[in-house]
Each structure stands twice: as C-alpha cells, then as structure tokens.
Design a protein around this motif. Structure first.
Motif, mmCIF file in Angstrom:
data_model
loop_
_atom_site.group_PDB
_atom_site.id
_atom_site.type_symbol
_atom_site.label_atom_id
_atom_site.label_comp_id
_atom_site.label_asym_id
_atom_site.label_seq_id
_atom_site.Cartn_x
_atom_site.Cartn_y
_atom_site.Cartn_z
ATOM 1 N N LEU A 281 -0.912 -3.293 -2.230
ATOM 2 C CA LEU A 281 -0.203 -4.564 -2.105
ATOM 3 C C LEU A 281 -0.310 -5.350 -3.408
ATOM 4 C CD1 LEU A 281 1.336 -6.418 -0.122
ATOM 5 C CD2 LEU A 281 -0.870 -7.382 0.529
ATOM 6 N N ASP A 282 0.814 -5.873 -3.872
ATOM 7 C CA ASP A 282 0.883 -6.621 -5.131
ATOM 8 C C ASP A 282 0.529 -8.088 -4.879
ATOM 9 O OD1 ASP A 282 1.462 -7.836 -7.517
ATOM 10 O OD2 ASP A 282 3.440 -6.926 -7.762
ATOM 11 N N THR A 283 -0.670 -8.513 -5.266
ATOM 12 C CA THR A 283 -1.089 -9.898 -5.044
ATOM 13 C C THR A 283 -0.358 -10.876 -5.960
ATOM 14 O OG1 THR A 283 -2.928 -9.606 -6.594
ATOM 15 C CG2 THR A 283 -3.378 -9.188 -4.264
ATOM 16 N N THR A 284 0.001 -10.429 -7.162
ATOM 17 C CA THR A 284 0.701 -11.306 -8.103
ATOM 18 C C THR A 284 2.055 -11.746 -7.558
ATOM 19 O OG1 THR A 284 -0.397 -10.221 -9.974
ATOM 20 C CG2 THR A 284 1.570 -11.520 -10.457
ATOM 21 N N ALA A 285 2.769 -10.818 -6.914
ATOM 22 C CA ALA A 285 4.084 -11.147 -6.350
ATOM 23 C C ALA A 285 3.964 -12.213 -5.270
ATOM 24 C CB ALA A 285 4.729 -9.886 -5.776
ATOM 25 N N ILE A 286 2.916 -12.153 -4.478
ATOM 26 C CA ILE A 286 2.708 -13.148 -3.428
ATOM 27 C C ILE A 286 2.473 -14.522 -4.041
ATOM 28 C CG2 ILE A 286 1.201 -13.858 -1.528
ATOM 29 C CD1 ILE A 286 0.608 -10.873 -1.063
ATOM 30 N N SER A 336 5.334 -6.871 -2.069
ATOM 31 C CA SER A 336 5.679 -5.606 -2.721
ATOM 32 C C SER A 336 4.520 -4.630 -2.576
ATOM 33 C CB SER A 336 5.985 -5.843 -4.207
ATOM 34 O OG SER A 336 6.215 -4.618 -4.876
ATOM 35 N N SER A 337 4.815 -3.398 -2.145
ATOM 36 C CA SER A 337 3.779 -2.382 -1.930
ATOM 37 C C SER A 337 4.128 -1.121 -2.719
ATOM 38 C CB SER A 337 3.656 -2.036 -0.441
ATOM 39 O OG SER A 337 3.377 -3.187 0.318
ATOM 40 N N LEU A 338 3.245 -0.737 -3.632
ATOM 41 C CA LEU A 338 3.434 0.455 -4.462
ATOM 42 C C LEU A 338 2.645 1.622 -3.877
ATOM 43 C CD1 LEU A 338 4.305 1.888 -7.141
ATOM 44 C CD2 LEU A 338 2.207 0.951 -8.157
ATOM 45 N N ASN A 339 3.299 2.759 -3.709
ATOM 46 C CA ASN A 339 2.624 3.963 -3.211
ATOM 47 C C ASN A 339 1.922 4.660 -4.369
ATOM 48 O OD1 ASN A 339 1.759 6.312 -2.009
ATOM 49 N ND2 ASN A 339 3.783 7.012 -1.370
ATOM 50 N N ILE A 340 0.598 4.499 -4.454
ATOM 51 C CA ILE A 340 -0.179 5.108 -5.537
ATOM 52 C C ILE A 340 -0.867 6.394 -5.087
ATOM 53 C CG2 ILE A 340 -0.573 2.895 -6.680
ATOM 54 C CD1 ILE A 340 -3.392 2.883 -5.439
ATOM 55 N N SER A 420 7.962 1.518 -5.112
ATOM 56 C CA SER A 420 7.566 0.324 -4.379
ATOM 57 C C SER A 420 8.593 -0.040 -3.323
ATOM 58 C CB SER A 420 7.402 -0.868 -5.330
ATOM 59 O OG SER A 420 6.334 -0.669 -6.222
ATOM 60 N N ASP A 421 8.107 -0.446 -2.169
ATOM 61 C CA ASP A 421 8.930 -1.027 -1.118
ATOM 62 C C ASP A 421 8.764 -2.545 -1.215
ATOM 63 O OD1 ASP A 421 10.490 -1.121 1.283
ATOM 64 O OD2 ASP A 421 8.647 -1.518 2.399
ATOM 65 N N TYR A 459 -7.672 2.008 2.916
ATOM 66 C CA TYR A 459 -7.022 0.851 3.530
ATOM 67 C C TYR A 459 -7.503 -0.460 2.912
ATOM 68 C CZ TYR A 459 -6.076 4.530 6.879
ATOM 69 O OH TYR A 459 -5.690 5.713 7.449
ATOM 70 N N HIS A 460 -8.366 -0.373 1.926
ATOM 71 C CA HIS A 460 -8.943 -1.577 1.328
ATOM 72 C C HIS A 460 -8.083 -2.186 0.231
ATOM 73 C CE1 HIS A 460 -12.403 -0.520 3.720
ATOM 74 N NE2 HIS A 460 -12.972 -1.641 3.366
ATOM 75 N N ASN A 461 -6.866 -1.657 0.044
ATOM 76 C CA ASN A 461 -5.897 -2.291 -0.851
ATOM 77 C C ASN A 461 -4.613 -2.639 -0.095
ATOM 78 O OD1 ASN A 461 -4.926 0.265 -0.451
ATOM 79 N ND2 ASN A 461 -5.077 0.908 -2.589
ATOM 80 N N ASN A 462 -4.713 -2.668 1.246
ATOM 81 C CA ASN A 462 -3.544 -2.949 2.091
ATOM 82 C C ASN A 462 -3.385 -4.424 2.435
ATOM 83 O OD1 ASN A 462 -3.550 -0.108 2.227
ATOM 84 N ND2 ASN A 462 -2.595 -0.142 4.236
#
Length: 485
Positions: A281-286, A336-340, A420-421, A459-462
């Motif tokens: 999950l992109d914290t900057t976008a939030i 925004s969620s990037l699949n890493i 990213s979705d 799950y600790h970056n969700n």
C-alpha cells in the motif's frame, strides 16, 4: 396612500407566512429528531427468527433503520455467546441457514468475536452491508441457560505465552498426509509423541509461520479439515501475527491433553508455495490526496446502494422527504497498491460468481477489497468505509512491464507483478463519511485485502495507520506507517 397601505398589508402577509414556515420547519425538525432518536435506540439490537422458540433462530441485527441478516463465514460459538449474553445465556453457533434462508440483506459478514463483547456490533466484521454470501449462509444461535458455577466454554481465552517458552528440547513440526512435501496436516513433536493442532482460529497468518518454519516459502492455503487425515490433538489456541520466522514464535493456549471445539477429526493443515502475490500500500498517495468534500445526497445514490455512507444518511433517507438535498461530508483519498510479489494477485472467486452492480455498471470480483476506519483516542471506531473492488486491474506498471488486466469490456481482473491497482479519490466509495465525526485528532487506518481472503507473501504492508486531523474546514492526514490489517 393606498399604495402605502398595500405595502404594509403585504408585509404583514409575508411576515405571517414566514412565521408559519419557520413553525412548520421547527415542527418537522422535531418530528425527524424524535424518529432518529427512536431508531438510534434500536441500533445494534439483535433478534432471532425461524426457531421453535424465542431462544433460537437465525440472527438479525438492526442498523441504519432496518434489520439485516448475519453471514456464517467465521461464525463460531464465541459470537453466539455475545448474542445470547443479552439474554443472560450462553450460545451455540449454527451455520448454513439452519433456521431457514436469510429473509433480509446481509448486514454483517466475517464476524470475529472474543466472546466478551457487549454487543455483536462491537466484534470485528467486514463492514456494514459488505458480504459475498448467498441466502443459504445465514448465521444462527441456540441459546441455553448457564448452569451454576459453570464458565461458558465458548469464551475465547486469549493466548499468553509463546510456544518456545514451554517446549521441550528437540520439539519439531512436520506436514503429514499431503501429495507433496509442501502440503498436509501440521503435526508437532512434543513429549515423545506426534500430534495435531486444533484448527479453531487457524488462518493464513498461522499457516504462514508454518511454511517459513519448514523453509517451504509462503502459505497459499490454511485448512481446517480431515482431508489429510488426523491424529490426536495436542496443541490449541495458536495465534500468530503472520510475520514470525517459525511457529514457535507464536502464542498458544494449551499444549498436551487439550480440548478442541469444532468438527471431530478436523485438524489444522496448510498448503505452501514459493510463488505468491504481495500488495504494498502506497502511504504517500494517501497523505497527498486526502481532503474533505461536501456532496449533496442526490449525487450519492449509487454509493448508497453499496452502503458507502454512514448510518445517519440512511435514517435521513427514510424519514425526510427532501433527503436528496441534504449534504454529506466525505474524507476522500487515493489508494494505490503495487504488487511486489512474484505471482499475480487474482480474485479468490471464479468469474462466473462475480457480482454485477447495475448502478455502477461493473462486476465486483471480491466483495470487500479495502476497509477504511477512523478511530478515536481510546481505539473505538467512530466512522468507517469499505471498498468493494470496482475492478482489479493494472492501472500503471513499472518500465518494461506490459499491462495484462483491464476491466474494459468486462475483461478479466487481477494485478500483475510490478503493476499497481489504483483507486483515485474521485471514485465512488473511495472515502469515509465523516459527517457525524466531531473535529479533533484521530487514527485513520486504510487496509487492502483486509481479511486475508487472498494469500500473500506478507500482510504487514497491506495497511497504513495515519494521524488524521479533522477540522470544520479541512482534513490533514500525515505520519502514515505500514502494518498488518
């Protein structure tokens, strides 16, 4: 002179009409307030329907001016005890619409209770109206009297000690009964014997610790089953955070001769894999996109169909004939969620089971893709939102990566590796309705794949936990930190 008299008379008429209008408005406002107070007193109440007496039946809960059913996903005796506790009784959970099919829309799904909550609405669940259940999955209870000096067995004891604190030297674990070394029931060697783990509360978080422990990669599935055979259960109440390097870092309730609720023969089992998706999950976008917007309710009718506003909006809709002109204050933001990971993130339901939403003209491939919560200083939730997946698609990708998934023309859904979705702040339901939230400082929590319905590497970056400063005129979101939902 006559014109002056006419002006004076017209003035009297205008003043009289104005006074009447103000009186009418005051009377109507008082009436609406009385109705709201009455509905508020029913908020969170439960009732049982379909049973042979008033102490059994399918569970219905009152929210936002109407009754709704409860889905049996994750439904257990601890939740049943919360329902029956209001009758000073203990409860046994029933599943699969034992007392008939659901006669109302589902209000709650994925309910997880400890057993000592004051009401069912205080338990963890997927969000009001967020459910992927059909009418045959209604949750129910059978309430029974508590005998003297008896402690209800369906109250969950919170694990206290970590396994490594009580284990013998030489204790180990293994997988048994699978077709490959990467699957099977989980057995632990303790006191010179092998035994199984009680599956009550067994999730992908616990399964992840097992797969890491055995150097088998990541947990693709967590099962409560007898498919891989069974053996005597010697460990219960395992609770993991999902980021432990081995199972012995997790907490537990009991080891040795233990009691285990649930179906006879069912034990904890896992399927491990080395290829799995991982959303970041992109914290900057939030933080950059968060802002307030006041929106009239006539522009939010599609969102209301998907229960994306707070309960007071639906109460106003029922009792105010001019509800369309009322406004709601929305905290909007981009997620925004990037699949890493090293595999695609795909919906857990096959395409033929996706839900078509006519108002928004799109398929929902999973009922709850994201949840949004605003918590006060004591950790109590004061506002919430949820985001059904309008679509899972590759909105942007890293250089050199081609987009594969697109929702155009009812296309297939998913998030490719290194893509990213993105849900922009101007998309319906990409908000929290904060109309009823007082100005102040709060915790704002955003989570994707919040119930771990889709397996991931970690799950600790969700989820992101941020500070929210809410005023009469603006909202500021800052200091976001990644954590588990």
């Amino acid at each position: 002179m006559y014109s002056k008299i006419l002006v004076i008379l017209l003035g009297i008429v205008v003043i009289t009409c104005k006074d009447l209008n103000e009186t009418d408005r005051a009377t109507r406002a008082a009436f609406i307030q009385r109705l709201l107070n009455k509905r508020k007193s029913l908020e969170g109440r439960v009732k049982l329907l379909g049973g042979s007496n008033k102490f059994e039946g399918n569970v219905y809960i009152y929210h936002a001016g109407r009754w709704g059913a409860v889905c049996d996903d994750s439904w257990d005796d601890a939740a049943a005890h919360v329902v029956c506790g209001g009758l000073n009784m203990t409860g046994i959970a029933t599943h699969g619409g034992q007392f008939g099919t659901a006669v109302e829309k589902y209000w709650m799904d994925d309910v997880v209770c400890e057993g000592d909550e004051r009401s069912l609405s205080h338990c963890i669940f997927s969000g009001w109206g967020s459910s992927d259940c059909d009418e045959n999955e209604a949750a129910g209870v059978i309430c029974a009297e508590v005998t003297a000096n008896a402690i209800p067995s369906n109250l969950k004891k919170k694990p206290t000690k970590r396994l490594h604190e009580v284990l013998d030297i030489g204790t180990s674990i293994r997988l048994v009964g699978g077709k490959s070394s990467a699957e099977g029931r989980v057995e632990i060697y303790h006191n010179s014997r092998w035994g199984s783990i009680c599956p009550d509360g067994w999730t992908l978080y616990e399964a992840s610790a097992v797969c890491r422990h055995l150097a088998l990669g990541y947990a693709e599935q967590a099962h409560q089953t007898d498919y891989f055979g069974s053996s005597k259960i010697i460990l219960s109440g395992i609770h993991c955070q999902g980021n432990e390097t081995n199972l012995f870092m997790c907490k537990h309730q009991a080891i040795g001769d233990v009691a285990c609720p649930g179906e006879v023969g069912h034990v904890a089992a896992v399927v491990c894999t080395r290829q799995l998706a991982d959303l970041l999950l992109d914290t900057t976008a939030i933080q950059r996109s968060a802002h307030l917007q006041d929106v009239p309710m006539f522009q939010l009718q599609c969102a209301m169909e998907e229960n994306c506003l707070s309960k007071s909006a639906y109460e106003i809709q029922k009792i105010n004939p001019n509800w369309q002109f009322e406004t709601r204050r929305l905290l909007r933001f981009t997620a925004s969620s990037l699949n890493i990971g090293n595999a695609e993130f795909r919906p857990y339901l096959p395409k033929h089971l996706w839900q078509w939403h006519l108002c928004h003209m799109h398929y929902h491939s999973m009922e709850v893709f994201a949840t949004f919560d605003i918590l006060n200083g004591s950790g109590r939730r004061v506002a919430e939102g949820h985001k059904a997946s309008f679509c899972l698609e590759d909105n942007t990708c890293m250089p050199g990566v081609e987009k594969k998934y697109s929702c155009k023309n009812y296309g297939d859904q998913g998030v490719s590796v290194n893509c990213s979705d993105i849900y922009q702040y101007n998309v319906d339901c990409q908000w929290v309705d904060v109309t009823d939230v007082e100005p102040g400082d709060y915790t704002f929590k955003v989570a994707v794949n919040p119930h771990a319905r889709i397996a991931e590497q970690t799950y600790h970056n969700n989820a992101a936990s941020c500070i929210l400063r809410l005023t009469e005129t603006y909202a500021l979101v800052y200091d976001c930190k990644l954590l588990r939902p």
